[in-house]
Scaffold this active site. Structure first.
Site, PDB file in Angstrom:
ATOM      1  N   GLU A 126       0.829  -1.220   0.000  1.00 32.24           N
ATOM      2  CA  GLU A 126       0.000   0.000   0.000  1.00 32.24           C
ATOM      3  C   GLU A 126       0.858   1.262   0.000  1.00 32.24           C
ATOM      4  OE1 GLU A 126      -0.734  -2.690   1.704  1.00 32.24           O
ATOM      5  OE2 GLU A 126      -2.752  -3.205   1.014  1.00 32.24           O
ATOM      6  N   HIS A 135     -11.166  -4.357   9.102  1.00 33.29           N
ATOM      7  CA  HIS A 135     -11.642  -4.241   7.720  1.00 33.29           C
ATOM      8  C   HIS A 135     -12.892  -3.375   7.598  1.00 33.29           C
ATOM      9  CE1 HIS A 135      -8.849  -7.369   6.528  1.00 33.29           C
ATOM     10  NE2 HIS A 135      -9.281  -7.339   5.295  1.00 33.29           N
TER      11      HIS A 135
END
Ligand SMILES: Cc1ncc(C[n+]2csc(CCOP(=O)(O)OP(=O)(O)O)c2C)c(N)n1
Ligand SMILES: [Mg+2]
Length: 822
Positions: free
Chosen positions: A531, A598
């Site tokens: 990321e 999440h």
């Protein structure tokens, strides 16, 4: 397609050994006599002169920092100066073979690299080009200072310009290369191919990958050099950058002329220390840094250690490595061995190394050694060399005087114009494409299967008879994003997109389904699970002139790209003095149902950072219009998408989502339902929670709620909200983010200040709990529910007759929870 790359269990399970080749270490051993075939006498002398200029520049700064004067000129420089005394041969060797199409990136210790690259560019460019670069830079303001009374050649003038632009930048002057907004650790000058230097150790590690991608994808000439320190080899962005740069797909899946490795050299200026940490023997385990290449790919990154105390060894290495890049076999890892005789910074007492060690390296001083060699080889007499050193001292004194004179070199006048830096935070451009040209696509847009399918979808959630459309026929929020994205791919030839599962998978949540058929690999590709580098590479791509969409699969993974999102993406436009644009969209999907790691809405984290635009659409119409605008702009936009509403059809824009192109300005909230009694301001998917609450208010108490969808967080126009509050006198704010420190709190505070006189009750925030997000089965106890909004109204705003609260929004409970830190 990866599908074409079959993974055969028989082949892969076969016993074998991994074998490594030898990694060359200090293998250059040519004499000056031998090198006379390659270099003219002028070349040799120029190498010496460039090193001397760097040495004198750094010595001047060192004296200013430690004694408050240089050559009798007093000055107090309060800012940083990470000097590279001792590293001159490494810098000059690195830059010698580069031209202006070759870009360098660097670290906090890059004065020497800037000067070396600038001097090399001055040598390469013809006088007309050189003069035009100087004359056009910031309307010639930097040039004017050094040009006044100057009688030498254009090239000599350019040397003055380079030193002055750099020094004025270090001293935060408006005539500096970045208007004084970059400073010592960040200064750069793109017309000479000098790209940002970075105060975050390893920060260039992934940004430079994006620059190399920009060159490759857009067929630009030149290579990219990522200059980083030896200690930065421990940093995540560097490892992620290396992973991103060495993916197999460039050689296996990219097609035609795009096949082949990236034109990138990771060049470690290995001075053997990271502040007080000794990389060899203490803080790292690589022994010889070049060893790292062996673990990365079968080519071992063509890694090599070169003696960076000998400029000719470094030049030789760069010449050979550049060839590897031109042959599309990059990237390359160079371990350029050097030593900083100066401290980490001028205040560094070198307590971590012995005097004997410093003296031993001083005895090998690269400038003295090279000068002696030139004398011995009959290239120069020592008087000429010492004369050059004296001239350089005079030049430095001259430039120093110009740089510190407040009349000649003022700071940006923040007294006269206190908002000037504020105006530099965004470029606010509106451009169809970043470059002219025909976008490379695989099929005409009309032939795209998804584009065709979308033509038959219902663009409003109910049909003509008012019956809700089936999910299969419904045009959904994800379709709105897709339409904006594919439209731009056919408009802007520079647009590229990457992220995890971006290609054949169709994007993790099917937003990109249909793009794989439309786009060649080099415009849409799967990234590694990096990321940091996904965002870092996008930053490098954007700052070089391309438009890019990078995707973070779950908002929770934004933490992995923390430095890139917090320190790099938002800052380079302003830190460049507005020379750089940053047309970078980061799509961030906010999850649900997957628990604590999440499902978080971290919009407030990015909205807090100056320099980022932040949007969070909740309807297909808004998603398409806002994505169109984001993609038309030249600023970084964090584009939030809630997974909970990807399937949702358009419920508000009764005309349905237009087939054609339209823009919705960033920063304009939208009244989704009109009302008179109370305002509910929502961010993201809680729009639907707010609507449900509004329905109940109407049904049970006959109250009409005005529901406003924020749509954007930064920028944000408060006027419609204030107008609404003037009418209703009451406001509740809701979003899925944990309430403490959320953007709702910021909005509530601002509304209180702006509309205090109109409010009958304080604005109330209904956010999520300040907990971990529990499992899907318990989510209703975490995320705001319609009845929470009613509870909050009942307890804090307007008693609702007969209402029984389920949640406690009382003052006592608020104090208790805060005291407990939840
Ligand atoms: C992310 C980050 N961590 C720590 C620092 C503080 N710091 C500045 S320079 C430096 C050492 C860097 O060493 P190296 O990469 O070898 O470069 P050198 O200073 O030797 O040129 C450190 C720890 C920083 N600027 N950024
Ligand atoms: Mg170091």
């Amino acid at each position: 397609m990866p599908k074409s790359q079959n993974i055969d269990p028989k082949a892969i399970r076969k016993p074998q050994f991994i074998e490594f080749d030898k990694i060359p270490v200090n293998q250059y051993h040519k004499t000056i006599e031998e090198e006379k075939k390659v270099y003219s006498n002028e070349d040799f002398i120029r190498i010496f002169r460039d090193m001397v200029i760097i040495r004198e520049f750094e010595t001047m700064l060192n004296l200013i920092k430690t004694t408050g004067e240089y050559e009798g000129i007093p000055y107090n420089h309060p800012g940083p100066a990470h000097l590279s005394i001792g590293q001159e041969a490494a810098a000059v060797g690195m830059a010698y073979n580069l031209n202006v199409d070759d870009y360098i990136f660097g670290s906090h210790r890059s004065h020497g690299e800037i000067l070396a690259k600038g001097l090399s560019a001055i040598h390469t460019l013809d006088e007309d080009t050189l003069y035009s670069i100087m004359r056009n830079y910031f309307d010639g303001n930097t040039l004017k200072v050094v040009e006044k009374g100057f009688t030498g050649s254009i090239k000599e003038l350019a040397v003055n310009f380079l030193i002055y632009g750099s020094l004025a930048e270090i001293f935060a002057r408006e005539n500096g290369f970045n208007k004084g907004l970059g400073g010592s650790m960040h200064a750069f000058f793109t017309p000479f191919g000098i790209y940002p230097n970075n105060a975050i150790v390893g920060g260039s590690g992934d940004i430079s990958v994006g620059a190399a991608l920009f060159k490759k994808i857009n067929r630009k000439p030149g290579i990219v050099v990522c200059n980083i320190g030896d200690a930065s080899m421990a940093c995540g962005p560097v490892w992620e950058g290396i992973s991103f740069a060495t993916m197999d797909q460039y050689k296996t899946l990219w097609e035609g002329e795009f096949k082949g490795g990236l034109p990138l050299i990771f060049n470690c200026m290995n001075n053997l220390y990271g502040m007080g940490g000794q990389t060899v023997g203490e803080t790292m385990g690589y022994g010889i840094l070049a060893r790292i290449g062996a673990g990365v790919n079968p080519e071992m990154m063509y890694a090599e250690r070169v003696d960076g105390y000998n400029p000719l060894a470094v030049i030789d290495a760069f010449r050979r490595k550049k060839k590897i890049l031109v042959e599309k076999n990059g990237p390359v890892l160079l371990d350029t061995l050097t030593y900083r005789i100066s401290g980490h910074s001028p205040s560094d007492a070198s307590s971590y190394r012995s005097k004997e060690e410093i003296e031993a390296w001083q005895k090998e001083d690269p400038i003295i050694a090279f000068g002696n060699n030139l004398v011995m080889a009959g290239i120069a007499v020592s008087e000429k060399l010492s004369g050059m050193r004296n001239e350089t001292t005079e030049l430095m004194s001259h430039i120093l005087k110009l740089s510190i004179d407040p009349k000649i070199s003022p700071l940006i006048d923040l007294k006269k114009d206190p908002d000037v830096i504020g105006r530099m935070m965004f470029s606010n451009g509106s451009v169809d494409r970043m470059e002219e040209g025909t976008p490379e696509v695989l099929i005409p847009l009309e032939e795209n299967p998804r584009v065709k399918a979308l033509k038959n979808k219902e663009r409003f959630y109910k049909d003509k008879d008012g019956i809700p459309v089936s999910k299969a026929k419904l045009y959904q929020l994800r379709d709105g994003i897709f339409e904006a994205v594919i439209d731009r791919f056919y408009k802007d030839p520079t647009l590229a997109a990457w992220g995890e599962e971006n290609r054949d998978w169709g994007g993790a949540f099917a937003v990109y389904r249909g793009l794989t058929e439309a786009l060649p690999y080099h415009r849409l590709f799967n990234s590694p699970i990096s990321e940091g580098a996904i965002v870092g590479a996008a930053i490098g791509y954007g700052m070089c002139g391309g438009r890019v969409i990078a995707e973070i699969m779950y908002c929770d993974f934004l933490g992995r790209s923390g430095d890139e999102v917090f320190n790099q993406l938002p800052k380079w436009q302003a830190m460049s003095g507005n020379l750089i644009k940053m047309p970078v969209i980061i799509r961030v999907s906010v999850g649900s149902k997957y628990g604590a790691q999440h499902s978080q809405d971290w919009s407030s984290l990015v909205a807090h950072i100056p320099g980022l635009k932040v949007v969070f659409p909740a309807t297909p119409y808004d998603a398409k219009g806002l994505m169109n605008t984001a993609l038309q702009g030249t600023d970084p936009v964090i584009f939030f998408e809630s997974q909970r509403i990807y399937d949702t059809g358009e419920m508000f824009h009764t005309e349905g989502v237009p087939l054609g192109y339209y823009e919705i300005p960033l920063g304009e909230p939208d009244i989704k339902r009109k009302g008179d009694d109370i305002t509910i301001l929502s961010i993201g998917a809680t729009l639907y929670t707010a609507i449900k609450a509004a329905d109940i208010l109407k049904e049970k108490w006959g109250l009409s709620a005005e529901v406003i969808d924020a749509r954007s967080l930064v920028p944000f126009n408060y006027t419609p909200v204030i107008e609404s509050v003037k009418k209703t006198g009451r406001i509740v704010l809701t979003s899925d983010a944990s309430s403490r420190g959320s953007f709702l709190k910021e909005m509530a505070q601002t509304i209180t200040e702006l509309a205090f006189d109109y409010l009958d009750a304080p604005p109330v925030v209904v956010g999520s709990r300040n907990w971990i997000i529990p499992a899907c089965e318990m989510e209703e106890f975490f995320f705001p529910q319609p009845h929470w909004i009613l509870d909050a109204i009942h307890e804090r705003v307007l008693p609702l007759k007969g209402h029984h609260t389920e949640n406690d929004f009382s003052a006592e409970k608020t104090i208790k929870l805060n005291r407990e830190g939840v």
